[in-house]
Scaffold this motif. Structure first.
Motif, PDB file in Angstrom:
ATOM      1  N   VAL A  13       0.842  -1.194   0.000  1.00  0.00           N
ATOM      2  CA  VAL A  13       0.000   0.000   0.000  1.00  0.00           C
ATOM      3  C   VAL A  13       0.875   1.241   0.000  1.00  0.00           C
ATOM      4  CG1 VAL A  13      -1.685   1.308   1.322  1.00  0.00           C
ATOM      5  CG2 VAL A  13      -1.957  -1.143   1.083  1.00  0.00           C
ATOM      6  N   GLU A  14       1.969   1.219   0.779  1.00  0.00           N
ATOM      7  CA  GLU A  14       2.852   2.368   0.831  1.00  0.00           C
ATOM      8  C   GLU A  14       3.444   2.657  -0.547  1.00  0.00           C
ATOM      9  OE1 GLU A  14       5.374   2.656   4.324  1.00  0.00           O
ATOM     10  OE2 GLU A  14       7.001   3.191   2.972  1.00  0.00           O
ATOM     11  N   SER A  15       3.910   1.627  -1.249  1.00  0.00           N
ATOM     12  CA  SER A  15       4.481   1.865  -2.575  1.00  0.00           C
ATOM     13  C   SER A  15       3.391   2.311  -3.544  1.00  0.00           C
ATOM     14  CB  SER A  15       5.218   0.640  -3.095  1.00  0.00           C
ATOM     15  OG  SER A  15       4.338  -0.367  -3.507  1.00  0.00           O
ATOM     16  N   LEU A  16       2.178   1.825  -3.365  1.00  0.00           N
ATOM     17  CA  LEU A  16       1.060   2.281  -4.186  1.00  0.00           C
ATOM     18  C   LEU A  16       0.833   3.766  -3.950  1.00  0.00           C
ATOM     19  CD1 LEU A  16      -1.490   1.894  -5.992  1.00  0.00           C
ATOM     20  CD2 LEU A  16      -2.718   1.353  -3.884  1.00  0.00           C
ATOM     21  N   GLY A  17       0.820   4.161  -2.688  1.00  0.00           N
ATOM     22  CA  GLY A  17       0.609   5.566  -2.350  1.00  0.00           C
ATOM     23  C   GLY A  17       1.681   6.462  -2.931  1.00  0.00           C
ATOM     24  N   ASP A  18       2.931   6.030  -2.810  1.00  0.00           N
ATOM     25  CA  ASP A  18       4.041   6.801  -3.377  1.00  0.00           C
ATOM     26  C   ASP A  18       3.883   6.926  -4.889  1.00  0.00           C
ATOM     27  OD1 ASP A  18       5.156   7.022  -0.848  1.00  0.00           O
ATOM     28  OD2 ASP A  18       6.569   5.365  -1.154  1.00  0.00           O
ATOM     29  N   TYR A  19       3.533   5.817  -5.521  1.00  0.00           N
ATOM     30  CA  TYR A  19       3.352   5.807  -6.967  1.00  0.00           C
ATOM     31  C   TYR A  19       2.208   6.735  -7.379  1.00  0.00           C
ATOM     32  CZ  TYR A  19       2.506   4.025 -11.686  1.00  0.00           C
ATOM     33  OH  TYR A  19       2.332   3.905 -13.045  1.00  0.00           O
ATOM     34  N   LEU A  20       1.099   6.675  -6.659  1.00  0.00           N
ATOM     35  CA  LEU A  20      -0.040   7.545  -6.975  1.00  0.00           C
ATOM     36  C   LEU A  20       0.336   9.012  -6.835  1.00  0.00           C
ATOM     37  CD1 LEU A  20      -3.099   5.720  -5.393  1.00  0.00           C
ATOM     38  CD2 LEU A  20      -2.650   6.132  -7.812  1.00  0.00           C
ATOM     39  N   LYS A  21       1.060   9.325  -5.775  1.00  0.00           N
ATOM     40  CA  LYS A  21       1.470  10.714  -5.562  1.00  0.00           C
ATOM     41  C   LYS A  21       2.382  11.184  -6.694  1.00  0.00           C
ATOM     42  CE  LYS A  21       3.246  13.927  -2.172  1.00  0.00           C
ATOM     43  NZ  LYS A  21       3.660  14.121  -0.786  1.00  0.00           N
ATOM     44  N   GLU A  22       3.334  10.327  -7.104  1.00  0.00           N
ATOM     45  CA  GLU A  22       4.216  10.672  -8.225  1.00  0.00           C
ATOM     46  C   GLU A  22       3.404  10.938  -9.489  1.00  0.00           C
ATOM     47  OE1 GLU A  22       7.056   7.542  -8.864  1.00  0.00           O
ATOM     48  OE2 GLU A  22       7.843   7.696  -6.822  1.00  0.00           O
ATOM     49  N   GLN A  23       2.426  10.059  -9.757  1.00  0.00           N
ATOM     50  CA  GLN A  23       1.597  10.212 -10.952  1.00  0.00           C
ATOM     51  C   GLN A  23       0.761  11.488 -10.882  1.00  0.00           C
ATOM     52  OE1 GLN A  23       1.781   8.205 -13.740  1.00  0.00           O
ATOM     53  NE2 GLN A  23       3.521   7.419 -12.585  1.00  0.00           N
ATOM     54  N   ARG A  24       0.224  11.782  -9.707  1.00  0.00           N
ATOM     55  CA  ARG A  24      -0.604  12.982  -9.521  1.00  0.00           C
ATOM     56  C   ARG A  24       0.228  14.246  -9.723  1.00  0.00           C
ATOM     57  NH1 ARG A  24      -1.091  16.225  -5.365  1.00  0.00           N
ATOM     58  NH2 ARG A  24      -0.244  14.796  -3.803  1.00  0.00           N
ATOM     59  N   VAL A  25       1.425  14.256  -9.142  1.00  0.00           N
ATOM     60  CA  VAL A  25       2.302  15.421  -9.271  1.00  0.00           C
ATOM     61  C   VAL A  25       2.733  15.606 -10.722  1.00  0.00           C
ATOM     62  CG1 VAL A  25       4.565  16.340  -8.619  1.00  0.00           C
ATOM     63  CG2 VAL A  25       3.072  15.375  -6.869  1.00  0.00           C
ATOM     64  N   LEU A  31      -4.216  17.310  -4.850  1.00  0.00           N
ATOM     65  CA  LEU A  31      -4.923  16.192  -4.228  1.00  0.00           C
ATOM     66  C   LEU A  31      -6.432  16.383  -4.385  1.00  0.00           C
ATOM     67  CD1 LEU A  31      -4.154  13.659  -2.520  1.00  0.00           C
ATOM     68  CD2 LEU A  31      -4.604  15.030  -0.509  1.00  0.00           C
ATOM     69  N   ARG A  32      -6.872  17.601  -4.161  1.00  0.00           N
ATOM     70  CA  ARG A  32      -8.303  17.924  -4.272  1.00  0.00           C
ATOM     71  C   ARG A  32      -8.821  17.715  -5.693  1.00  0.00           C
ATOM     72  NH1 ARG A  32     -11.133  21.142  -0.523  1.00  0.00           N
ATOM     73  NH2 ARG A  32      -9.099  21.371   0.411  1.00  0.00           N
ATOM     74  N   GLN A  33      -8.041  18.128  -6.693  1.00  0.00           N
ATOM     75  CA  GLN A  33      -8.459  17.965  -8.092  1.00  0.00           C
ATOM     76  C   GLN A  33      -8.580  16.490  -8.467  1.00  0.00           C
ATOM     77  OE1 GLN A  33      -5.204  20.288  -9.693  1.00  0.00           O
ATOM     78  NE2 GLN A  33      -6.608  21.860 -10.466  1.00  0.00           N
ATOM     79  N   GLU A  36     -11.602  14.885  -6.804  1.00  0.00           N
ATOM     80  CA  GLU A  36     -12.837  15.280  -7.483  1.00  0.00           C
ATOM     81  C   GLU A  36     -13.008  14.513  -8.794  1.00  0.00           C
ATOM     82  OE1 GLU A  36     -14.357  19.306  -9.587  1.00  0.00           O
ATOM     83  OE2 GLU A  36     -13.727  19.520  -7.490  1.00  0.00           O
ATOM     84  N   GLN A  37     -11.936  14.428  -9.584  1.00  0.00           N
ATOM     85  CA  GLN A  37     -12.017  13.736 -10.875  1.00  0.00           C
ATOM     86  C   GLN A  37     -12.240  12.236 -10.714  1.00  0.00           C
ATOM     87  OE1 GLN A  37      -8.735  14.662 -13.475  1.00  0.00           O
ATOM     88  NE2 GLN A  37      -8.960  16.865 -13.144  1.00  0.00           N
ATOM     89  N   ALA A  38     -11.694  11.662  -9.631  1.00  0.00           N
ATOM     90  CA  ALA A  38     -11.834  10.222  -9.406  1.00  0.00           C
ATOM     91  C   ALA A  38     -13.124   9.882  -8.661  1.00  0.00           C
ATOM     92  CB  ALA A  38     -10.625   9.701  -8.622  1.00  0.00           C
ATOM     93  N   GLY A  39     -13.802  10.878  -8.139  1.00  0.00           N
ATOM     94  CA  GLY A  39     -15.049  10.635  -7.435  1.00  0.00           C
ATOM     95  C   GLY A  39     -14.863  10.053  -6.042  1.00  0.00           C
ATOM     96  N   VAL A  40     -13.743  10.398  -5.400  1.00  0.00           N
ATOM     97  CA  VAL A  40     -13.495   9.961  -4.020  1.00  0.00           C
ATOM     98  C   VAL A  40     -13.269  11.195  -3.164  1.00  0.00           C
ATOM     99  CG1 VAL A  40     -12.505   7.737  -4.711  1.00  0.00           C
ATOM    100  CG2 VAL A  40     -10.994   9.678  -4.354  1.00  0.00           C
ATOM    101  N   SER A  41     -13.348  11.027  -1.858  1.00  0.00           N
ATOM    102  CA  SER A  41     -13.149  12.179  -0.980  1.00  0.00           C
ATOM    103  C   SER A  41     -11.674  12.533  -0.888  1.00  0.00           C
ATOM    104  CB  SER A  41     -13.709  11.892   0.417  1.00  0.00           C
ATOM    105  OG  SER A  41     -12.861  11.005   1.118  1.00  0.00           O
ATOM    106  N   ASN A  42     -11.432  13.801  -0.637  1.00  0.00           N
ATOM    107  CA  ASN A  42     -10.074  14.311  -0.493  1.00  0.00           C
ATOM    108  C   ASN A  42      -9.330  13.600   0.654  1.00  0.00           C
ATOM    109  OD1 ASN A  42      -7.974  16.115  -1.170  1.00  0.00           O
ATOM    110  ND2 ASN A  42      -8.624  17.536   0.422  1.00  0.00           N
ATOM    111  N   PRO A  43      -9.945  13.445   1.840  1.00  0.00           N
ATOM    112  CA  PRO A  43      -9.243  12.752   2.930  1.00  0.00           C
ATOM    113  C   PRO A  43      -8.936  11.286   2.597  1.00  0.00           C
ATOM    114  CG  PRO A  43     -11.111  13.974   3.797  1.00  0.00           C
ATOM    115  CD  PRO A  43     -11.207  14.026   2.297  1.00  0.00           C
ATOM    116  N   TYR A  44      -9.853  10.606   1.912  1.00  0.00           N
ATOM    117  CA  TYR A  44      -9.641   9.204   1.558  1.00  0.00           C
ATOM    118  C   TYR A  44      -8.451   9.072   0.609  1.00  0.00           C
ATOM    119  CZ  TYR A  44     -10.648   4.468  -0.143  1.00  0.00           C
ATOM    120  OH  TYR A  44     -10.557   3.150  -0.484  1.00  0.00           O
ATOM    121  N   LEU A  45      -8.393   9.936  -0.406  1.00  0.00           N
ATOM    122  CA  LEU A  45      -7.276   9.902  -1.348  1.00  0.00           C
ATOM    123  C   LEU A  45      -5.965  10.205  -0.629  1.00  0.00           C
ATOM    124  CD1 LEU A  45      -6.294   9.516  -4.226  1.00  0.00           C
ATOM    125  CD2 LEU A  45      -6.771  11.928  -4.654  1.00  0.00           C
TER     126      LEU A  45
END
Length: 139
Positions: A13-25, A31-33, A36-45
């Motif tokens: 999960v940690e490597s997934l999170g790091d990967y997602l953050k890299e992709q988002r950046v 994070l908010r954008q 919103e685009q993925a249809g999940v809450s900001n805190p959950y993401l």
């Protein structure tokens, strides 16, 4: 003390999170954008990115779509798919893509499938079926 009771799952999960953050950046999304685009809450993401939560296959698919990346990449990072084995990827993807199944049903099927693969690997070279080739037929 109980920082990561799940052991390897926490690492995945940690490597997934790091990967997602890299992709988002790299996609220049806040994070908010992305939330919103993925249809999940900001805190959950945020929790997913920090490795505190393991998202479902459906949520990963929504995030992948918003990031314009392959959902399969996220499934592998999340430990849902294991393409290193060389076995099963298409079956797992078919289960994950089936809109007629609930998330719980998908996870159950994937667990059963993985257990069959493990059982077969444990049996080693014995590739013969345990039942005869004519089992179930009365000729």
């Amino acid at each position: 003390m109980a920082k990561s009771p799940k052991g390897m799952v926490g690492k995945t999960v940690e490597s997934l999170g790091d990967y997602l953050k890299e992709q988002r950046v790299s996609a220049q999304l806040s994070l908010r954008q992305l939330a919103e685009q993925a249809g999940v809450s900001n805190p959950y993401l945020s929790q997913i990115e920090r490795g505190l939560r393991k998202p479902s296959a459906d949520v990963l698919q929504q995030i992948a779509k918003a990031l314009r990346i392959s959902a399969e990449q996220l499934y592998v990072r999340a430990g849902i798919l294991s393409l290193e084995d060389g076995a099963g990827g298409s079956v797992e993807l078919a289960v994950l893509a089936d809109a007629g199944l609930t998330e719980r049903q998908k996870q159950s099927l994937l667990k059963v499938y993985a257990s069959f693969l493990e059982l077969n690997a444990a049996e080693g070279d014995s590739h013969e079926p345990t039942d005869g080739p004519d089992s179930g037929t009365d000729s």
